[in-house]
Scaffold this active site. Structure first.
Site, PDB file in Angstrom:
ATOM      1  N   GLU A 117      41.382  35.258  32.455  1.00 26.74           N
ATOM      2  CA  GLU A 117      42.276  35.386  31.298  1.00 26.74           C
ATOM      3  C   GLU A 117      42.839  34.051  30.829  1.00 26.74           C
ATOM      4  OE1 GLU A 117      42.247  37.415  33.904  1.00 26.74           O
ATOM      5  OE2 GLU A 117      42.228  39.486  33.192  1.00 26.74           O
ATOM      6  N   PHE A 124      50.614  50.576  39.736  1.00 27.21           N
ATOM      7  CA  PHE A 124      49.443  49.724  39.946  1.00 27.21           C
ATOM      8  C   PHE A 124      49.247  48.803  38.735  1.00 27.21           C
ATOM      9  CE2 PHE A 124      44.853  48.916  39.592  1.00 27.21           C
ATOM     10  CZ  PHE A 124      44.710  48.159  40.744  1.00 27.21           C
ATOM     11  N   GLN A 125      49.069  47.521  39.018  1.00 24.89           N
ATOM     12  CA  GLN A 125      48.890  46.492  37.985  1.00 24.89           C
ATOM     13  C   GLN A 125      50.053  46.465  36.993  1.00 24.89           C
ATOM     14  OE1 GLN A 125      44.819  46.712  36.459  1.00 24.89           O
ATOM     15  NE2 GLN A 125      44.181  45.375  38.121  1.00 24.89           N
ATOM     16  N   LYS A 128      49.789  51.930  28.031  1.00 25.98           N
ATOM     17  CA  LYS A 128      48.520  52.630  27.849  1.00 25.98           C
ATOM     18  C   LYS A 128      48.687  53.933  27.077  1.00 25.98           C
ATOM     19  CE  LYS A 128      44.206  53.789  30.036  1.00 25.98           C
ATOM     20  NZ  LYS A 128      43.454  54.071  31.252  1.00 25.98           N
ATOM     21  N   MET A 150      45.009  10.153  37.232  1.00 24.04           N
ATOM     22  CA  MET A 150      46.361   9.804  36.825  1.00 24.04           C
ATOM     23  C   MET A 150      47.317   9.876  38.025  1.00 24.04           C
ATOM     24  SD  MET A 150      47.963   8.611  34.311  1.00 24.04           S
ATOM     25  CE  MET A 150      47.390   8.961  32.647  1.00 24.04           C
TER      26      MET A 150
END
Lengths: 163, 622
Positions: free
Chosen positions: B97, B159-160, B209, B526
């Site tokens: 993602e 969940f999630q 959802k 760096m």
């Protein structure tokens, strides 16, 4: 300097945490915050007390205004305004202290709103300094509990903070 | 994990249905097609759509070309609706993602349009956070649609489930949790409006959802006209202030323009170039503003700030009139604030009032879109017929040319190793300066900014504010999709590239002919440089002891991999790579591991206290 910032905010979930989050994320002081509905159901009125030099307070106001949920903002400290805070204070009141506390309550034009054999609850409304003064004046060791609402305020005169 | 999601959600759906059925407003009207309640006239004309269909239709109505995403349990209804719309909107399946957000971001930066992402709840949303914060710090317009667990289970540690709105709150311009299907279309419209107007930024729309349930439909009308009472970004600058600014410019003896990312975001390059040329003033730019004014023009004195040019920083220190346009006085630009532009009257143009006098107090603030303000400045200048003091200006340029003659970006051109600066110069030569170049973060980013002069805006795509390693490759995907026929390259280091290396698979799937130019020095360059300068060369964990064979790695993803180790082979290798117009080529360029980025303003120093590159003799001593 102490500033009282008054805001009209969209009455939406998350608005409060956006404002509180802004202060913690940017390291600004927040002394108190009160919020409640207004006569217009879609708007909440929020009163916030903060401290900082002019530059910081200017930045605070700009950052608050930048939040999408903030509809209008006013720094009450910039004009003539009325400030009120309410305090409920529970005091140990037994024996000779009862009379002393009653006198104190009268002097401050406060009200005793709950009485037991051993305690008073006093209600006091005024500018925050007045509430501070009452706490100062209460005889040492008698305070059980202090509950303060945090200040709210309004500008004097005909003009209002409206849409 | 994401397959499990579908299992667990099926049971949740059952309870969601019954919950929604209790509500009076949206009804299951798939059969009847006529909703009860108000607005029957509108509804008769309006199609009945589910939340999932509304989400997709709203994106189509916004003119969205690409959605960068990754499916999962909470967005399955939306993905199904997307599937059913066929080619009406193109979905780019990333491999992580974070890649989706950077790709959408790169697309937005290169095209000026809004980037769009679609990710699932929980880990989908948290993976997107780095990319959202990256876009936020650089003010990039982006709409990120995140799935959320169904409303009845929000707050139950389902969940999630994560509090996406809570997690993203400090790193978005605004965010929404859509709890009611009836609010969905308007919320998406608001998200696009907020993301793209005023000072742009990412907006997250979190959709539970159950709100996308395919069986529950409402009339769909996409609101074209929108006003938000609490959000009114400035449309024009104050004319009185603009006049004051022009007066100050005409009175100046040692003026300089200092422009930032705002000039690019507002597409102000044309009027800006015209104004700067009309006045004949020097101009410097931040890392984010490169390309708004042609960098090969003689009035351009180079980038300013920590790794800016000596002449730009000295001019900042000596100027008596600083004209800041769409820049935000970031700490990497100002150096020590107490030493910043000690002699200058400062004019600051910015669309965001909170940027003004935030870090540095300014004398002439102008709140407004950069493009319109600069255009108004031109108008006022022409109307006044005034000209800057030519004698003073000539003396100022003489001084600047003296600073220039120090050649602050010199490097050892006789080295038997490939110098990173040489690699960037060669890239410029091979691409004729006509390139969209994305970058990761570190030395290679600075070398690219210093040695690749961009003459057009939206060509230099990098994470300036957040400094996100891993940005470059996925950003290049968005750029290439936005400009399918353009040359797109990603300059990176061997440390940065590994942070989003999985996107090479996405590049294969969509045949994106990006060229990765890897300046491979074996170190986090760096970090190594700072450790050398400020930690007595104690290289704590800045050396990556086990690197992959990048050539073989690129090949394993189905791409072309090439390695170059000698300076005299570099140009030919780059030409070969860029000649492969339809292939993704990974060019592993082995560069001098000890090279440092010069010049440099060290922490706590002012613009006039730059460290210059060591001379030849100093280098030999070392």
């Amino acid at each position: 300097m102490r500033h009282i910032i008054s805001m009209l905010v969209e009455n939406e979930s998350g608005a409060l945490s956006r404002i509180a989050g802004l202060f913690s994320a940017r390291g600004y002081n927040i002394e108190s915050l009160t919020v409640a509905a207004t006569d217009e159901p879609s708007l909440s009125r929020m009163t916030l007390v903060t401290r900082g030099n002019d530059d910081i307070v200017e930045q605070i106001k700009k950052q608050l205004n930048k939040l999408i949920d903030v509809v209008k903002l006013q720094d009450l400290s910039e004009g003539e305004h009325i400030e009120r805070e309410m305090m409920l204070i529970k005091l140990k009141a037994a024996g000779p202290d009862r009379e002393e506390l009653k006198r104190l309550t009268e002097i401050f034009r406060a009200k005793i709103i709950d009485v037991t054999e051993a305690s008073y609850i006093v209600e006091l409304t005024g500018a925050s300094r007045k509430l501070d003064a009452f706490i100062e004046a209460a005889p040492e060791g008698l305070i059980t509990e202090v509950v303060r609402s945090g200040p709210t305020g309004i500008l004097r005169g005909a003009k209002g903070l409206t849409l | 994990m994401r397959i499990q999601a579908a299992e667990s959600i099926r049971t949740e759906d059952a309870c969601v249905h019954s919950n929604l059925a209790d509500r009076p407003a949206p009804t299951k009207t798939a059969e009847t097609g006529v909703p009860d309640g108000a607005g029957a006239n509108v509804a008769a004309a309006a199609p009945m759509l589910s939340g999932a269909e509304i989400t997709i239709q709203a994106l189509i109505d916004e003119g969205v070309e690409y959605v960068f995403g990754y499916p999962g349990g909470a967005v399955l209804h939306i993905y199904d609706a997307l599937f059913q719309r066929g080619d009406a909107i193109k979905h780019v399946l990333v491999r992580h993602e974070q890649g989706a957000t950077h790709a959408a971001d790169g697309y937005a930066r290169a095209t000026g349009k809004c980037g769009v992402c679609l990710v699932t709840s929980g880990p989908g949303a948290t993976n997107a956070v780095t990319g959202i914060a990256t876009a936020h710090l650089d003010s990039i317009p982006m709409v990120v649609i995140t799935g959320q667990v169904p409303t009845p289970v929000i707050g139950s540690d389902a969940f999630q489930e994560v509090d996406t709105v809570g997690i993203t709150r400090p790193c978005v311009k605004h965010n929404f949790l859509v709890k009611r299907l009836e609010d969905l279309a308007l919320t998406i419209r608001k998200a696009f409006f907020i993301a793209q107007s005023g000072r742009p930024g990412p907006v997250v729309v979190d959709i539970p959802k159950d709100v996308t349930d395919p069986n529950i439909k409402v009339p769909y009308v996409y609101p074209r006209d929108l006003s938000i009472r609490s959000y009114n970004p400035a449309k024009r600058g104050h004319l009185g202030q603009i006049r004051k600014a022009v007066e100050a410019m005409l009175d100046a003896k040692r003026p300089i323009f200092y422009t930032g990312g705002g000039a690019i975001l507002d597409d102000a390059a044309a009027p800006l170039t015209e104004l700067v040329r009309a006045l004949g003033f020097p101009i410097t730019s931040t890392l984010m503003g490169l390309g708004a004014y042609p960098m090969t023009d003689k009035q351009f004195v180079g980038m300013l700030g920590m790794h800016g040019t000596y002449e730009a920083n000295m001019a900042m220190h000596e100027t008596d009139c600083l004209i800041a346009i769409g820049a935000r006085f970031d700490d990497r630009v100002t150096g020590k604030i107490e030493h910043f532009c000690p002699h200058a009257e400062i004019i600051h143009v910015d669309v965001d009032p909170s940027s003004i006098s935030k870090n540095v107090k300014v004398q002439v603030p102008i709140v407004g879109p950069v493009g319109s303000v600069v255009t108004d400045m031109l108008g006022v200048l022409r109307e006044s017929g005034g000209r800057p003091d030519q004698t003073a200006l000539a003396a100022w340029w003489k001084q600047i040319d003296e600073w220039r003659s120090i050649d602050c970006m010199r490097y050892d051109r006789s080295s038997p190793m490939i110098k990173p600066q040489f690699a960037v110069e060669t890239l410029y030569k091979v691409t004729d300066g006509d390139l969209f170049l994305t970058s990761d973060v570190g030395q290679h980013q600075m070398f690219a900014a210093q040695f690749y002069p961009f003459d057009k805006p939206r060509r230099w795509i990098n994470s300036g504010g957040l400094g996100t390693m891993g940005f470059g490759l996925p950003a290049a995907m968005g750029v290439q999709l936005g400009h399918p026929d353009a040359q797109v390259a990603c300059i990176s280091g061997e440390a940065s590239i590994l942070m989003c290396i999985q996107e090479m698979a996405t590049c294969k799937q969509y045949s994106l002919p990006i060229k990765v130019v890897l300046l491979n020095n074996g170190y986090m360059g760096m970090v190594r440089q700072w450790q050398e300068f400020f930690y007595e060369s104690r290289y704590a964990h800045s050396y990556v002891d086990a690197l992959p064979d990048f050539v073989a790695l690129a090949q394993s993803f189905g791409h072309v991999g090439m390695r170059v180790e000698k300076p005299d082979q570099l140009e030919a290798a780059m030409r070969e790579a860029f000649a492969m117009k339809d292939r993704f080529v990974f060019l592993d360029v082995i560069v001098d591991p000890s090279e440092n980025v010069y010049p440099m303003i060290c922490a706590g120093k002012g613009h006039h206290e730059m460290e210059l590159p060591p001379t030849m003799s100093e280098r030999e001593l070392a």
